[in-house]
Design a protein around this motif. Structure first.
Motif, PDB file in Angstrom:
ATOM      1  N   VAL A   1       0.849  -1.202   0.000  1.00  0.00           N
ATOM      2  CA  VAL A   1       0.000   0.000   0.000  1.00  0.00           C
ATOM      3  C   VAL A   1       0.884   1.251   0.000  1.00  0.00           C
ATOM      4  O   VAL A   1       0.610   2.219  -0.715  1.00  0.00           O
ATOM      5  N   VAL A   2       1.963   1.215   0.769  1.00  0.00           N
ATOM      6  CA  VAL A   2       2.873   2.374   0.821  1.00  0.00           C
ATOM      7  C   VAL A   2       3.539   2.568  -0.540  1.00  0.00           C
ATOM      8  O   VAL A   2       3.621   3.682  -1.057  1.00  0.00           O
ATOM      9  N   ARG A   3       3.970   1.484  -1.140  1.00  0.00           N
ATOM     10  CA  ARG A   3       4.614   1.571  -2.454  1.00  0.00           C
ATOM     11  C   ARG A   3       3.630   2.062  -3.514  1.00  0.00           C
ATOM     12  O   ARG A   3       3.947   2.926  -4.330  1.00  0.00           O
ATOM     13  N   ASP A   4       2.415   1.504  -3.485  1.00  0.00           N
ATOM     14  CA  ASP A   4       1.383   1.938  -4.439  1.00  0.00           C
ATOM     15  C   ASP A   4       1.151   3.439  -4.336  1.00  0.00           C
ATOM     16  O   ASP A   4       0.962   4.116  -5.339  1.00  0.00           O
ATOM     17  N   GLY A   5       1.137   3.946  -3.119  1.00  0.00           N
ATOM     18  CA  GLY A   5       0.818   5.357  -2.912  1.00  0.00           C
ATOM     19  C   GLY A   5       1.950   6.297  -3.280  1.00  0.00           C
ATOM     20  O   GLY A   5       1.712   7.374  -3.828  1.00  0.00           O
ATOM     21  N   PHE A   6       3.158   5.902  -2.971  1.00  0.00           N
ATOM     22  CA  PHE A   6       4.267   6.852  -3.111  1.00  0.00           C
ATOM     23  C   PHE A   6       5.222   6.547  -4.265  1.00  0.00           C
ATOM     24  O   PHE A   6       5.935   7.427  -4.716  1.00  0.00           O
ATOM     25  N   VAL A   7       5.287   5.297  -4.704  1.00  0.00           N
ATOM     26  CA  VAL A   7       6.284   4.955  -5.727  1.00  0.00           C
ATOM     27  C   VAL A   7       5.598   4.611  -7.038  1.00  0.00           C
ATOM     28  O   VAL A   7       5.575   5.405  -7.975  1.00  0.00           O
ATOM     29  N   LYS A   8       5.016   3.449  -7.091  1.00  0.00           N
ATOM     30  CA  LYS A   8       4.399   3.018  -8.342  1.00  0.00           C
ATOM     31  C   LYS A   8       3.325   2.002  -8.042  1.00  0.00           C
ATOM     32  O   LYS A   8       3.536   1.097  -7.229  1.00  0.00           O
ATOM     33  N   LYS A   9       2.203   2.159  -8.705  1.00  0.00           N
ATOM     34  CA  LYS A   9       1.102   1.240  -8.443  1.00  0.00           C
ATOM     35  C   LYS A   9       1.416  -0.126  -9.043  1.00  0.00           C
ATOM     36  O   LYS A   9       1.796  -0.240 -10.199  1.00  0.00           O
ATOM     37  N   ARG A  10       1.267  -1.154  -8.209  1.00  0.00           N
ATOM     38  CA  ARG A  10       1.557  -2.508  -8.661  1.00  0.00           C
ATOM     39  C   ARG A  10       0.474  -2.995  -9.606  1.00  0.00           C
ATOM     40  O   ARG A  10      -0.715  -2.748  -9.370  1.00  0.00           O
TER      41      ARG A  10
END
Lengths: 209, 577
Positions: free
Chosen positions: B311-320
């Motif tokens: 969820v953190v990655r989706d929000g700040f880096v790139k949506k999986r």
């Protein structure tokens, strides 16, 4: 998706403590919590930093249960990111499908072939999925089916399914036999040590090593 | 020595190492195991209180009595204990008092996912947020130091993923402390308005001092990294963020109320972006934004559910992008269910044909809301069933459809007594059913004032439900055995039709906790007419083989409810056994 752990794996760098993510899934009451404790503790004895996470409460009442075990030089998140569980140990056949997001092409899936009907299947409203293995193979190539309930029946104690499955995973992990036995003796009651040792060793025969 | 401990075990260990002598709590997921663990230490007198308000009040008394005291509860428990909590902030303590509050983002086993960090602000109480088991132990010890240094209760806020995750913890010896002698001081402890006005000033000043402490204490730390992004985080969210931003600069917050604002300012200086990674509400984000610092947080992360690295990655880096094999449509769900042999199944099977409006409560019985049993119309909070049922009948609801309030024995002790008092006093006409399974089942079988046993395993008095209900003014009090389905139905049917308040106590022990098991039953396939009536009670042991009902013998508890439901007498003890 690349994660810190998969990147390391991809680089193939043989550090002394390569990260190992293990997801255990199944149904409340199958003994997943004890299996998780045995595996986590053995990894600690083998020198890893370890975090393990599970959810209690409602899950004990026959609901779906999952337990995350993460080991490495240093572990941050107690939860395994998607696409990065090196091992998935599924205590029940269809439960593996519920957690497909966590595995990747290089995952090893150890699947107990036992089927426990969810309520909607028991009451005839839904069908138990007939093609569990085929569906898993769409994502991970290495799927090994373990007839843990049959083995437990042969051993004369249906309660040892969890230790058989723990053994099946154990053979894949960089943990010595001595450590496994020490851990088992600490976490299972003394009077059940003999049957559990047998169960563990039968399980180990399903490992590659 | 190092040990693998859950956050809850680590909290108990930390309290023990800090010299705690007294603990009080009411069970509630995910906090329950803290008190169970601390009860295992011989030096600690630990008690189950009937509810969280009482637990905290007992804790206050113990702290004034001069020993370090731990009080534990789940997030909604602090709603119950909020009254003493907010004024305890004014009085301060004598020996240290630490309140553990375990929030449940994602509602793994809760009715809401309120973010209790706001309680710390509301009560002006310092709050620590550990992010690992090791920190859980260390922070509890620090919390006791702070409690005595600043004369304040201290809240340690954890979440399910801290409470129920295991990590390696370094064990230390116990600190031995002398009991302090209580010094009467009415200006400090007697909160009449004139004293309270003075104390509120003290509280405001105290918070300033604690804020200054937080600026210097290593509990809040700037962890330098690379690049121009700075991440502010606390609790388990910090661990997720660490994994997603392995290189970034971090401001790791351990003392999140009051926030170390100068440290935040210093951290933000020269950074292109400040990300706040926190679960549930924008608690830190709004305070930092109010300081005029540009932050991103809830514009990128959900305010609901728990976080995880994805969820953190989706929000700040790139949506999986999910793999096509991830989407498993139509996979049969596996919701939690009443256990085989659960007496609640007997009770609900008995009253289902009466078509009552069922005001439910907090406990295992709420699981009967699931189809095909489908026997609950409401569930709000501990004890709500009685008042709701009374209110419903008072405005004439019962003239069209009769209602009952249904709650467990432990829930009744927790907050059902006042409801029954209300129903009797205000001339109610409704019926309350107490599901008396002799334990606090949902949280794993804890003792309560009706079980004749204390947390420490000592024998004690047992509250008599019938006598209590009569003493509260209810004349019609009856006991039934929920495994006698028809008899139970007749009693409830009669009571809801009588225009007088009544209590039906449905008594049978929890089979999971008390290991009750009879010989498994079987379906006589020749007698089974495939009507499906037995399957409607949603027993895990009942399934179908072809079109016929079938009992999985190793799951069957032999309780016999299905046999009483079957219209064709097709279920019984198999002849061969």
């Amino acid at each position: 998706m690349k994660t810190a752990s998969t990147e390391k794996k991809a680089a193939g760098k043989a550090t002394s403590k390569e990260p190992i993510d293990i997801l255990i899934v199944g149904v409340g009451g199958q003994g997943i919590i004890l299996a998780s404790r045995i595996i986590s503790q053995a990894l600690v004895y083998a020198g890893y930093d370890v975090k393990q996470s599970e959810v209690h409460g409602m899950a004990q009442r026959g609901g779906a249960v999952s337990s995350h075990i993460r080991a490495g030089e240093k572990v941050y998140s107690p939860l395994i990111p998607y696409d990065s569980a090196r091992y998935m140990l599924s205590f029940e056949s269809l439960e593996a499908l519920r957690y497909m997001s966590y595995i990747y092409a290089g995952s090893t899936v150890l699947l107990n072939d036992q089927k426990i009907d969810p309520p909607s299947v028991a009451s005839g409203q839904q069908q138990y999925p007939p093609d569990v293995i085929e569906r898993i193979k769409k994502k991970a190539k290495d799927v090994r089916v373990i007839p843990a309930a049959d083995v437990a029946f042969e051993l004369g104690n249906e309660r040892v399914v969890n230790v058989i499955l723990t053994g099946a995973l154990a053979g894949n992990l960089p943990v010595s036999r001595k450590i496994w036995m020490k851990t088992l003796s600490e976490l299972v009651p003394a009077k059940l040590m003999e049957i559990n040792t047998k169960a563990f060793e039968r399980g180990m025969q399903f490992s590659n090593r | 020595m190092k040990q693998l401990l859950t956050g809850n075990e680590a909290i108990a260990r930390g309290a023990w190492e800090a010299g705690v002598c007294f603990a009080s709590a009411y069970p509630g997921t995910p906090s329950t195991e803290i008190t169970e663990a601390i009860a295992g230490y011989g030096e600690v007198n630990a008690e189950w209180a009937p509810n969280e308000k009482v637990a905290l009040e007992v804790g206050i008394g113990a702290a004034l009595g001069g020993v370090r005291t731990l009080v534990c509860m789940k997030h909604v428990g602090l709603n119950v204990a909020a009254d003493p909590f907010c004024t305890l902030s004014y009085t301060g303590i004598s020996a240290g008092l630490v309140l553990i509050c375990a929030d449940d983002p994602a509602m793994h086993s809760s009715q809401n996912e309120q973010d209790n960090r706001y309680y710390a602000r509301l009560a002006k109480v310092p709050m620590l947020e550990p992010s690992t088991s090791q920190e859980a132990k260390d922070f509890v010890k620090l919390a006791f130091e702070m409690s005595e240094k600043f004369d304040t209760p201290v809240m340690v806020r954890v979440t399910t993923r801290i409470s129920h995750s295991r990590g390696i913890v370094e064990l230390k010896p116990r600190k031995s402390l002398a009991r302090k002698v209580f010094k009467p001081d009415p200006k400090k402890y007697v909160m009449v308005p004139s004293n309270a006005r003075m104390r509120h000033r003290v509280v405001v000043e105290r918070q300033k001092n604690i804020a200054e402490y937080g600026e210097k204490s290593p509990i809040n730390a700037i962890e330098p990294g690379k690049g121009d992004i700075g991440v502010v985080s606390a609790g388990v969210a910090y661990q997720y963020a660490r994994e997603v931003f392995p290189q970034a600069h971090f401001l790791k917050i351990g003392l999140s109320n009051p926030l170390p604002k100068e440290m935040v300012r210093k951290f933000a200086k020269g950074k292109k972006k400040i990300y706040v990674v926190e679960e549930l509400e924008p608690f830190m984000e709004e305070q930092i934004a109010a300081m005029g610092i540009a932050v991103e947080g809830k514009s990128r992360l959900p305010e609901i559910d728990e976080l995880n690295p994805d969820v953190v990655r989706d929000g700040f880096v790139k949506k999986r992008k999910p793999h096509k094999a991830d989407v498993v449509e139509g996979l049969p769900n596996r919701p939690p269910n009443l256990c085989p042999g659960c007496p609640h199944r007997g009770l609900f099977s008995a009253i289902k044909p009466l078509k009552l409006v069922i005001f439910g409560d907090i406990g295992c019985y709420t699981l009967s809301v699931l189809p095909p049993l489908s026997t609950h119309d409401s569930c709000v909070c501990m004890g709500a069933s009685i008042g709701m049922s009374h209110g419903y009948s008072k405005v004439g609801g019962n003239t069209t459809q009769k209602s009952v309030g249904v709650l467990g024995d432990s829930t009744f002790m927790h907050s059902g007594l006042t409801g029954v008092m209300e129903m009797a006093y205000n001339k109610g006409s409704n019926t309350v059913i107490i599901l008396d399974n002799r334990t606090t089942a949902m949280t794993g079988g804890q003792n309560h004032p009706g079980t004749a046993r204390t947390l420490k395993g000592e024998d004690t008095v047992s509250l008599n439900l019938e006598e209590v209900c009569r003493a509260l003014g209810v004349k019609r009090v009856f006991r039934v055995n929920p495994f006698e389905v028809k008899a139970t139905r007749e009693v409830v049917k009669r009571e809801v039709s009588i225009e007088e308040p009544s209590v039906v106590i449905s008594t049978a022990p929890c089979p999971l906790i008390f290991k009750v098991k009879s010989a498994p039953l079987a379906v006589d396939a020749d007698k089974c007419k495939e009507c499906g009536a037995c399957l409607k009670i949603n027993c895990p042991a009942l399934t179908k083989r072809g079109e016929k009902a079938f009992i999985v013998d190793y799951l069957c508890n032999g309780c016999g409810v299905c046999g009483q439901i079957c219209p064709f007498d097709a279920i019984g003890v198999p002849a061969s056994k």
